[in-house]
Structures are given as C-alpha cells and as structure tokens.
Scaffold this motif. Sequence first.
Motif, PDB file in Angstrom:
ATOM      1  N   ARG A  37      71.515  43.026  44.720  1.00 44.60           N
ATOM      2  CA  ARG A  37      72.279  44.024  43.964  1.00 44.60           C
ATOM      3  C   ARG A  37      73.744  43.631  44.099  1.00 44.60           C
ATOM      4  O   ARG A  37      74.387  43.314  43.130  1.00 44.60           O
ATOM      5  N   LEU A  38      74.249  43.617  45.336  1.00 41.73           N
ATOM      6  CA  LEU A  38      75.607  43.105  45.520  1.00 41.73           C
ATOM      7  C   LEU A  38      75.581  41.578  45.442  1.00 41.73           C
ATOM      8  O   LEU A  38      74.583  40.931  45.809  1.00 41.73           O
ATOM      9  N   THR A  39      76.641  41.002  44.936  1.00 45.39           N
ATOM     10  CA  THR A  39      76.738  39.536  44.836  1.00 45.39           C
ATOM     11  C   THR A  39      78.037  39.011  45.436  1.00 45.39           C
ATOM     12  O   THR A  39      78.260  37.804  45.431  1.00 45.39           O
ATOM     13  N   HIS A  40      78.881  39.902  45.937  1.00 50.41           N
ATOM     14  CA  HIS A  40      80.193  39.476  46.444  1.00 50.41           C
ATOM     15  C   HIS A  40      80.507  40.191  47.744  1.00 50.41           C
ATOM     16  O   HIS A  40      80.232  41.383  47.907  1.00 50.41           O
ATOM     17  N   ILE A  41      81.068  39.444  48.689  1.00 47.95           N
ATOM     18  CA  ILE A  41      81.683  40.038  49.875  1.00 47.95           C
ATOM     19  C   ILE A  41      83.025  39.356  50.091  1.00 47.95           C
ATOM     20  O   ILE A  41      83.283  38.269  49.569  1.00 47.95           O
ATOM     21  N   ASP A  42      83.882  39.994  50.881  1.00 44.04           N
ATOM     22  CA  ASP A  42      85.154  39.377  51.236  1.00 44.04           C
ATOM     23  C   ASP A  42      85.093  38.885  52.678  1.00 44.04           C
ATOM     24  O   ASP A  42      84.092  39.063  53.377  1.00 44.04           O
ATOM     25  N   GLY A  43      86.169  38.246  53.129  1.00 42.81           N
ATOM     26  CA  GLY A  43      86.186  37.687  54.476  1.00 42.81           C
ATOM     27  C   GLY A  43      86.042  38.732  55.553  1.00 42.81           C
ATOM     28  O   GLY A  43      85.402  38.496  56.585  1.00 42.81           O
ATOM     29  N   GLU A  44      86.635  39.901  55.333  1.00 39.24           N
ATOM     30  CA  GLU A  44      86.495  40.996  56.292  1.00 39.24           C
ATOM     31  C   GLU A  44      85.022  41.368  56.466  1.00 39.24           C
ATOM     32  O   GLU A  44      84.529  41.539  57.589  1.00 39.24           O
ATOM     33  N   THR A  45      84.304  41.488  55.347  1.00 39.41           N
ATOM     34  CA  THR A  45      82.892  41.862  55.412  1.00 39.41           C
ATOM     35  C   THR A  45      82.066  40.764  56.068  1.00 39.41           C
ATOM     36  O   THR A  45      81.116  41.049  56.807  1.00 39.41           O
ATOM     37  N   ALA A  46      82.425  39.507  55.817  1.00 39.43           N
ATOM     38  CA  ALA A  46      81.723  38.406  56.489  1.00 39.43           C
ATOM     39  C   ALA A  46      81.875  38.515  58.001  1.00 39.43           C
ATOM     40  O   ALA A  46      80.920  38.276  58.759  1.00 39.43           O
ATOM     41  N   GLU A  51      91.808  32.292  52.876  1.00 43.10           N
ATOM     42  CA  GLU A  51      90.920  32.769  53.921  1.00 43.10           C
ATOM     43  C   GLU A  51      91.324  34.176  54.352  1.00 43.10           C
ATOM     44  O   GLU A  51      92.468  34.591  54.174  1.00 43.10           O
ATOM     45  N   SER A  52      90.357  34.872  54.937  1.00 40.90           N
ATOM     46  CA  SER A  52      90.603  36.197  55.493  1.00 40.90           C
ATOM     47  C   SER A  52      89.645  36.396  56.654  1.00 40.90           C
ATOM     48  O   SER A  52      88.444  36.155  56.525  1.00 40.90           O
ATOM     49  N   CYS A  53      90.180  36.791  57.777  1.00 44.58           N
ATOM     50  CA  CYS A  53      89.358  37.104  58.956  1.00 44.58           C
ATOM     51  C   CYS A  53      88.520  35.912  59.415  1.00 44.58           C
ATOM     52  O   CYS A  53      87.434  36.073  59.981  1.00 44.58           O
ATOM     53  N   GLY A  54      89.014  34.695  59.183  1.00 43.67           N
ATOM     54  CA  GLY A  54      88.312  33.512  59.651  1.00 43.67           C
ATOM     55  C   GLY A  54      87.265  32.986  58.692  1.00 43.67           C
ATOM     56  O   GLY A  54      86.560  32.012  59.011  1.00 43.67           O
TER      57      GLY A  54
END
Length: 533
Positions: A44-53, A93-96
């Motif tokens: 359903r979701l197809t995208h995450i950001d660096g914070e979520t990773a 990059e974000s959060c590594g």
Amino acid sequence: MDLEYDVAIVGYGPSGLVLASALGNAGHRVVVFERWPSLYGLPRLTHIDGETARVIASVGDIGHALRDALPVADYRYLDGAGEKLIELDWRGESCGYPAHLSIYQPDIEDAIDRHVRRAGGVEVNQGWAVVGIRPFEDRVELTARPWSQSRTGQWSHTGEERTITAKYLVGADGANSFVRTTLGIERGDNGVDDRWLNIDTEQLCELPPRFARVTQFCDPERGHMHMPIGRSRQRFELAVLEGEDQAPFEEPEFAWGWLKKTHGLGPEDVRIQRQVVYTFQGRIADSWRLGRVFLAGDAAHTTPPYMGQGACSGMRDGITLGWKLDLVLRGLADDALLDTYEAERRPHATAITEISTALGRVANTHDPAEAAARDEAFRTGDVPPLPPFPTLGAGVVHHGKDDAVSPAAGTLAPHGVVRTAAGEGLFDDVVGRGFSLLSVRDWRTVLDPDRLSFLRALGVSTATLTDGAEDSVDDMAGTYASWLDGHGCEVLIGRPDYHLFWAGTLTGLPEAVDQLRTRLAWTGSPAPVGAEA
C-alpha cells in the motif's frame, strides 16, 4: 488486580508492528489482535524517508526491509502538457539513510514481524476481530472473536470469544477504526474525497528510466501518476472523476487499455498484481487519548498520499508512543508523560495532512479553466511556497526562558558512522539506541552526581568525540562534528524516536538535564518489567 498484559494493540499494520516490536524489545507483555489472518502481502505504502528507515532499523531487520529499496531523487508535479509545476527535492541523506526511498511494503512488514515474534513477550493473534472494549480507571477489557471467511466469500465472527485485560490499549486499526468508533471519538474532515484507481505491477523487463521517477501528471482531462515500488515493481494511478462508476475501472481490460494508451506498456512488460479504486481522505481524530486507550496511525489521522507520508506518520506514532509507554510501565515516569503523545504527534501529523491536501488540490484540478489558471500561477511564481516539513513544538522538547522551543530542539537528530573499540557502524548499532547524549568533549565534569544518576537510570547511550574519554568514539565521516559546529553547539541530547530534545553548550547541559527530567514527569522509581503500573 493481576492484569494479563501491559499493552493490548488492535491492528497489525505499520503502526501496530512498530509499537509491538518496540514494547517487545523493552520486555513488556503485549497482545495484538488483527482481523486479517496474515500480513497483507501487497504494497500500500511505497515510500519512506530516512527518518522512517531509522525507526524501522530499531524494530526490525533493516537489511531485509530495504532489500529491494530504491533511493528516489525527486517527486515531480507536471501539468497536462508535461511542464513542471512543482518538484520536491528528495536528494541527499537523512538520519544515516537515503533521504527518500521507494520500498516494497511486504519486506518491511516481514522484517518487523519476525523481530516481534523473536522478542518472546508479544502474543500475535491474526484472524481475530475485536468486538468489545470496556475502559476502566485502572485497566481496559477487550473482547475478540475469530474472524473467518465463508465459502461465499463473506467474513463473519465465529462463536468462540476471548476477553483479556491490559493496562493500556492502542487502537492502530486503520481509518475505519473499531476502537475509535466504539469510544465515540469523532474526526475532523478537511474535505478531501478523491477516488483514484491503483494499478500495481511487477516488472517483467527493464522499463524506460522515466519510470524510476515519481511523477504526478496534473492533467485536467484526468490526473494520473507513476512511481516505482522498489526496484522491481511499478505503480500506476489515475483519477476516477466525479460521477463515474468505479466498477469498470477495476476490470483488467480497462487497465491494459489504459497502460497501452498512456505508457505503451503491455503484458510482455508488466504483470498486474493488484487493481483497485481507493478513496483518499484527510481526517484527524478529535482526541487521540481517552483514559487508558490511545489511537495511532490511520485510526488517529488519515492522510492523502500526495507526499508519501501517511504510513511514515503512523510509524512515528508507534515509536513515540512505545518509548513513553515503556517509561511509564517501568515506573520511571508518571502517567502524565503519555499526554505528551498527542501534544507532539497531532500537530506534526496535522501539518503533513494539510500539506498533502494542498498538493492534492494541484493534482485533482479537473476543470480546464481552473487548471489553466493554476498552470499560469506556477509559471509566474504567483504561488506561495509549501510550508517546511514539521518539527516537534511541544511535549518532551527543551524550551527556553521565553517558553519558546529552543533552537534545534524537536528537529531530527544527526546519525552517522562511528567507530569504537567494539566496532564500526551507524551510531545506533555501535553505541546504542534509546536516549542519547553526544558531546565534543568530556561532559561528565559539568554534571553533579544526581544528574549523572538520572541519566544512568534513563539508560542514556553516551559518546564523546574526544580521544581518551571513557565513551570516546571516532566520528568517521565528521557527521556529528559538522552538525554541532554548524549549529554552534557542543553537546546534544537525542530522544528514542530520533528527534532532538536539546542541543547547546556544555555550560547549558545541567539545566537541559533538569528540564528533561521534568518534562518526562520522572518518578525515578523503577518497577520490574511486567509488574503492576
């Protein structure tokens, strides 16, 4: 009263998975009820950001979760002629981690689910629907029944019934939340009611490079878009206009005809995995807490998909509520800490929903005259810029003497590669998770024994960039030194959900530690994990 569980979670999507894993990691007794008999198995979701990773890495196997992930550089909004209206810059990059990633959701859910089941303290009941909730002052009672499908395809409850008690209940059971409805919690409505056909496909050959970009075509005739689903799948969407019957859109013949006409693709290029019409909405629950019951994810906030942030917000809910419940359940913080969950998360999720709604209006302008005026406004620059991505402005974040949030407090904490005697890797993996304190030089000299004792009781992971300190680390890429220097700071305190509580000079550290203790509603009386709270 001997309560069976510390926390009961209704719903086992991204929010419930993150919360279950976080609480299981902390050793709490958790029970999950999910009406579907297995994980959904489709994206359903197809995208995450660096914070979520970074959040996912704290609750699951990040290697498995991102095994098919694809970094994405931008999100383009084009007019009907293919000219750029808006381009969201997703580079860096974000959060590594890469700042933005196209992902395959089943990989993420599998990675967290495996972690949950290995934790040992989490009981997962799939194929069980909650049919009753009774909140009390000191507990919540929950009744569930098996949920099964008949030969005719109808879902129903069987006669078996089970009632459990828990100290807290979290409804992470989606936009049509039974928990929210049962408690009588209403939702605010921002007026979004967009129907879009979703066509998810598996690539059978290498597609042209344009399909690796997230592109929204704001065509007044019919809006449509495409985006990658990781490296090996592709999503296509198109608007179902007002007054149109959605049934023909869900027929395979329609999808193949549209894919050939619009993108020149056929059965030799892709295999359709799912074809369904979704209704996108923007709804925020009026309250996210009622006594010992909380709402999380879509049960609390339903976000249109035009930023790709809906599930990211839900996972933020899970990790934030998780660490706060942990402190309260362990007797280290007063129940009042849990009030900061909504105080922090509601404004953040609301801002994302409002930005997504504004982008949705751009994508769903289907009146030709209005679309022409929209396009002209973008060409001439007569459109205000989008608001910045939200930060935390209340709750457990440092405030100055003027009661305003301190500089950098509530923003995302830096995350880089460090090396210690134990090894080299990202800070979380080498030094530890939870609360963190990182300083350019020895920070212990400015804190008295009482403050040091508090930080130890809180389980703060510490690091010093100076050689010879007992918690010395090598800042391999200069991530932390660069961030601290750029913000005029010497030391920072990070939260378990990877936002900063505070950053400043060493002389300000004692006051920051004192304020952290106050804002956590600290009691300092640890109870054995699983004991009565």
